[in-house]
Design a protein around this motif. Structure first.
Motif, mmCIF file in Angstrom:
data_model
loop_
_atom_site.group_PDB
_atom_site.id
_atom_site.type_symbol
_atom_site.label_atom_id
_atom_site.label_comp_id
_atom_site.label_asym_id
_atom_site.label_seq_id
_atom_site.Cartn_x
_atom_site.Cartn_y
_atom_site.Cartn_z
ATOM 1 N N LEU A 94 1.059 -1.227 0.285
ATOM 2 C CA LEU A 94 0.034 -0.024 -0.090
ATOM 3 C C LEU A 94 0.346 1.218 0.438
ATOM 4 C CD1 LEU A 94 -3.390 -1.022 2.545
ATOM 5 C CD2 LEU A 94 -3.234 -0.909 0.039
ATOM 6 N N GLU A 95 1.700 0.641 0.727
ATOM 7 C CA GLU A 95 2.862 2.071 0.984
ATOM 8 C C GLU A 95 3.300 2.737 -0.418
ATOM 9 O OE1 GLU A 95 5.248 1.923 4.398
ATOM 10 O OE2 GLU A 95 3.897 1.204 5.550
ATOM 11 N N ARG A 96 3.824 2.069 -1.172
ATOM 12 C CA ARG A 96 4.796 1.661 -2.092
ATOM 13 C C ARG A 96 4.263 1.764 -3.397
ATOM 14 N NH1 ARG A 96 10.306 1.668 -1.696
ATOM 15 N NH2 ARG A 96 10.692 2.232 0.741
ATOM 16 N N GLY A 97 3.200 1.155 -3.218
ATOM 17 C CA GLY A 97 1.899 1.329 -4.671
ATOM 18 C C GLY A 97 2.488 0.194 -5.517
ATOM 19 N N ILE A 98 2.993 -0.801 -4.786
ATOM 20 C CA ILE A 98 2.913 -2.348 -5.794
ATOM 21 C C ILE A 98 2.998 -3.462 -5.308
ATOM 22 C CG2 ILE A 98 6.016 -1.816 -5.462
ATOM 23 C CD1 ILE A 98 6.438 -2.975 -3.081
ATOM 24 N N SER A 99 2.287 -4.290 -5.983
ATOM 25 C CA SER A 99 1.716 -5.529 -6.738
ATOM 26 C C SER A 99 2.452 -6.349 -6.065
ATOM 27 C CB SER A 99 1.132 -5.416 -7.995
ATOM 28 O OG SER A 99 1.907 -5.728 -8.710
ATOM 29 N N ALA A 100 4.079 -6.679 -6.903
ATOM 30 C CA ALA A 100 4.306 -8.350 -5.515
ATOM 31 C C ALA A 100 6.108 -7.120 -5.057
ATOM 32 C CB ALA A 100 4.465 -8.990 -6.826
ATOM 33 N N VAL A 101 6.791 -8.423 -4.690
ATOM 34 C CA VAL A 101 8.460 -8.249 -4.476
ATOM 35 C C VAL A 101 9.017 -8.647 -4.354
ATOM 36 C CG1 VAL A 101 7.296 -8.303 -1.668
ATOM 37 C CG2 VAL A 101 9.188 -6.608 -2.318
ATOM 38 N N PRO A 102 9.675 -8.907 -4.365
ATOM 39 C CA PRO A 102 10.591 -10.593 -4.157
ATOM 40 C C PRO A 102 11.592 -10.316 -2.592
ATOM 41 C CG PRO A 102 11.508 -8.782 -5.810
ATOM 42 C CD PRO A 102 10.889 -8.443 -4.965
ATOM 43 N N VAL A 103 11.810 -11.792 -2.215
ATOM 44 C CA VAL A 103 11.752 -12.477 -0.885
ATOM 45 C C VAL A 103 13.410 -12.765 -1.375
ATOM 46 C CG1 VAL A 103 11.140 -13.771 0.568
ATOM 47 C CG2 VAL A 103 9.167 -12.905 -0.895
ATOM 48 N N VAL A 104 13.832 -12.656 0.074
ATOM 49 C CA VAL A 104 15.307 -12.584 -0.083
ATOM 50 C C VAL A 104 15.743 -13.124 1.438
ATOM 51 C CG1 VAL A 104 16.164 -10.648 -1.696
ATOM 52 C CG2 VAL A 104 16.137 -10.253 0.442
ATOM 53 N N ASN A 105 17.126 -13.638 1.027
ATOM 54 C CA ASN A 105 17.338 -14.210 2.381
ATOM 55 C C ASN A 105 18.313 -13.079 3.255
ATOM 56 O OD1 ASN A 105 19.503 -15.072 1.671
ATOM 57 N ND2 ASN A 105 19.169 -16.974 1.017
ATOM 58 N N ALA A 106 18.558 -13.923 4.935
ATOM 59 C CA ALA A 106 20.244 -13.231 5.046
ATOM 60 C C ALA A 106 21.291 -13.047 4.667
ATOM 61 C CB ALA A 106 20.564 -13.503 6.179
ATOM 62 N N ARG A 107 21.094 -13.607 3.529
ATOM 63 C CA ARG A 107 22.891 -13.245 2.520
ATOM 64 C C ARG A 107 22.066 -12.537 1.056
ATOM 65 N NH1 ARG A 107 22.909 -18.902 4.335
ATOM 66 N NH2 ARG A 107 22.010 -19.437 1.912
ATOM 67 N N ASP A 108 20.403 -12.210 1.069
ATOM 68 C CA ASP A 108 19.889 -11.459 -0.131
ATOM 69 C C ASP A 108 20.000 -11.964 -0.743
ATOM 70 O OD1 ASP A 108 20.296 -8.513 1.729
ATOM 71 O OD2 ASP A 108 22.216 -8.117 1.505
ATOM 72 N N GLU A 109 19.805 -13.203 -1.096
ATOM 73 C CA GLU A 109 19.699 -14.090 -2.690
ATOM 74 C C GLU A 109 18.465 -14.312 -2.395
ATOM 75 O OE1 GLU A 109 23.654 -17.040 -1.525
ATOM 76 O OE2 GLU A 109 21.564 -17.707 -0.757
ATOM 77 N N LEU A 110 17.690 -14.495 -3.380
ATOM 78 C CA LEU A 110 16.321 -14.594 -4.233
ATOM 79 C C LEU A 110 15.823 -15.859 -4.253
ATOM 80 C CD1 LEU A 110 13.672 -13.213 -5.476
ATOM 81 C CD2 LEU A 110 14.355 -13.564 -7.471
ATOM 82 N N VAL A 111 14.867 -16.088 -3.408
ATOM 83 C CA VAL A 111 14.295 -17.341 -2.554
ATOM 84 C C VAL A 111 12.740 -17.146 -3.320
ATOM 85 C CG1 VAL A 111 16.284 -17.301 -0.940
ATOM 86 C CG2 VAL A 111 13.608 -16.307 -0.313
ATOM 87 N N GLY A 112 11.850 -15.948 -3.271
ATOM 88 C CA GLY A 112 10.892 -16.490 -3.636
ATOM 89 C C GLY A 112 10.435 -14.943 -4.101
#
Length: 224
Positions: A28-46
């Motif tokens: 809602l704040e950023r006006g986006i509809s999806a966001v990548p999920v990263v782990n503690a090492r900033d690797e894309l996990v979802g």
């Protein structure tokens, strides 16, 4: 053009430990509809999208399957529905098998990925690091901002040669009953085709040629 030419960067991301409620607020704040999920090492996990919030217990929209569909889904399917409705962490509701591309992936391949997998965006990854994201909107932006082909001076002879060579390379065009003349950037198309669809495709090809100012279509559709 390649992914690096149109991708949005840097990318807004969330950690896999983020709360579902906080991610909803972020949308809602950023006006986006999806966001990548990263782990503690900033690797894309979802990746998590609005679609993952459709069936939530907080708003009473959790999935209610008819008994026969519940029977077909089995215990595992019903357990998955429960997780989607009640999970508190993003890691439990995100899509894990993410379709990705590299910065050098051509846009035509990106478009094919979006269409084939029925998705709206493709994360761009370089050496395991998330460097950008390409969405359908980015492809539309690329079309809107592309330079006018009329800005490129091209001779009538070159236009004709390129157009005929392009048409001859297509499997659907008539190879004999087709001709084009060009005068001051205006293309006149002549010939016979088997359908209005072929006729339209030939006109589209002519209009897309660099240097073309207008197209006159004199092509006849063969009567069967």
């Amino acid at each position: 053009m390649k992914a690096r030419d149109v991708m949005t960067a840097p990318v807004i991301t969330v950690r896999d430990t983020a709360a579902v409620k906080d991610v909803a607020k972020l949308f809602l704040e950023r006006g986006i509809s999806a966001v990548p999920v990263v782990n503690a090492r900033d690797e894309l996990v979802g990746i998590v999208s609005e679609g993952d919030f459709l069936h939530r217990s907080e708003i009473g929209t959790q999935r209610q399957r008819p008994w026969w569909l519940a029977l077909m889904a089995g215990d595992q399917g019903q357990a998955a529905d429960y997780i989607k409705a009640h999970a508190m962490r993003v890691a439990d509701i995100m899509t894990r098998n993410v379709i990705t591309a590299t910065p050098d992936t051509p846009l035509n391949e990106i478009a094919a990925m979006l269409e084939q997998h029925g998705i709206k965006r493709v994360p761009i990854v370089h050496e395991a690091n998330l460097v950008g994201i390409v969405s359908r909107a980015n492809l539309v932006q690329a079309i809107a901002s592309s330079g006018s082909k009329l800005d490129i001076p091209v001779s009538d002879t070159a236009i004709r040669e390129r157009l005929l060579a392009h048409l001859n390379s297509q499997g659907w065009t008539p190879k004999i009953l087709l001709n084009a003349t060009v005068n001051d950037g205006v293309v006149d198309l002549w010939g016979i085709t088997d359908s209005n669809t072929e006729r339209k495709a030939i006109r589209v090809a002519a209009e897309a040629m660099p240097g073309v100012r207008a197209v006159n279509d004199h092509i006849t559709v063969r009567r069967v």
